[in-house]
Design a protein around this motif. Structure first.
Motif: not given
Lengths: 118, 158
Positions: B110-111, B113-114
């Motif tokens: 997710i990091l 992606k962020l």
């Protein structure tokens, strides 16, 4: 089964922009969600709260849309919060690690109090 | 959507609780998951365990409609709901060709992606694997099948 397209209303509570989400967060929700987020951002709040009280379905495309909002918020150094998720979607936010990057509150009042006090 | 067929008995697979198809159109995964939920209502799967099963079915149906059938409405996704003494099996079959998709469903980063280093998408297989006890993918020249397994003793397991 008809798809319940997302409607979003934007309001401000104690300086926090609140997005009241109504419907499903799926691929059809992208335009409404991004437009509402832009409307909230235009008010230049430190914190934006996503209120999921009237959301009954979020799929993986919806998760991706929320990741997109979170990316925008982080880039603008805003806090993005969530409230009123069902138990199931709290679990989804946990396993996807969304909840590592956006605080999840059981209700709007708790979220607003916490955000106002921080 | 075709009507669910009446239950039948199969000596090897156990009982068929439902056998139906949905057109490959965005949003039809909800029809699939609600039909599966109705089919399993007498198995004692409830509450959060039922919600997990529904999410697994919805995501697998989305994969089938999108990646297998390219969202062609006239190409159906077929669903079979089977129960044995120990397991609930939901088999979701598309008309995809070529090798079946990998069942490698490591947690997305997710990091990354962020920070814009990865697309925000790519959660489907990971969600399915997180929601059920087993996920098996198989295929032949004209079909891919994702099989979701819930161990009934554990009633949803995870």
């Amino acid at each position: 089964m008809d798809v319940r397209h997302l409607n979003v209303e934007v309001r401000t509570e104690d300086g926090i922009a609140v997005l009241d989400l109504v419907g499903e967060i799926n691929g059809f929700a992208e335009e409404a969600l991004n437009a509402a987020y832009a409307e909230a951002e235009a008010r230049d709040p430190e914190t934006i709260l996503l209120n999921f009280e009237r959301v009954d379905y979020i799929n993986s495309t919806g998760i991706a849309l929320i990741v997109g909002l979170l990316a925008k918020a982080r880039a603008a150094r805003r806090s993005l919060l969530a409230c009123n998720l069902s138990e199931h979607y709290v679990e989804i936010f946990n396993i996807t690690r969304l909840s590592d990057f956006m605080s999840v509150f059981p209700d709007e009042q708790t979220a607003v109090v916490e955000a106002s006090g921080s | 959507m075709t009507d669910p067929k009446p239950a039948r008995t199969d000596a090897e697979l156990g009982r068929t609780l439902a056998d139906f198809s949905v057109p490959s159109e965005p949003g039809n995964e909800r029809m699939a998951m609600e039909t599966v939920a109705e089919a399993v209502k007498n198995l004692g799967i409830s509450g959060e365990n039922l919600e997990r099963l529904k999410t697994g079915v919805a995501e697998a149906t989305m994969n089938a409609m999108e990646h297998g059938n390219n969202y062609k409405p006239d190409v159906p996704v077929e669903l079979q709901v089977l129960v044995t003494d120990h397991d609930l099996l939901v088999r979701i079959t598309d008309r995809g060709s070529g090798p079946p998709p990998s069942d490698n469903a490591d947690a997305p980063d997710i990091l990354a992606k962020l920070e814009g280093m990865q697309t925000p998408r790519g959660w489907g297989l990971f969600l399915i694997k997180s929601m059920v006890d087993e996920m098996n993918i198989s295929g032949d020249e004209g079909h891919h099948t994702e099989e979701l397994v819930v161990h009934l003793q554990a009633e949803g397991g995870k």
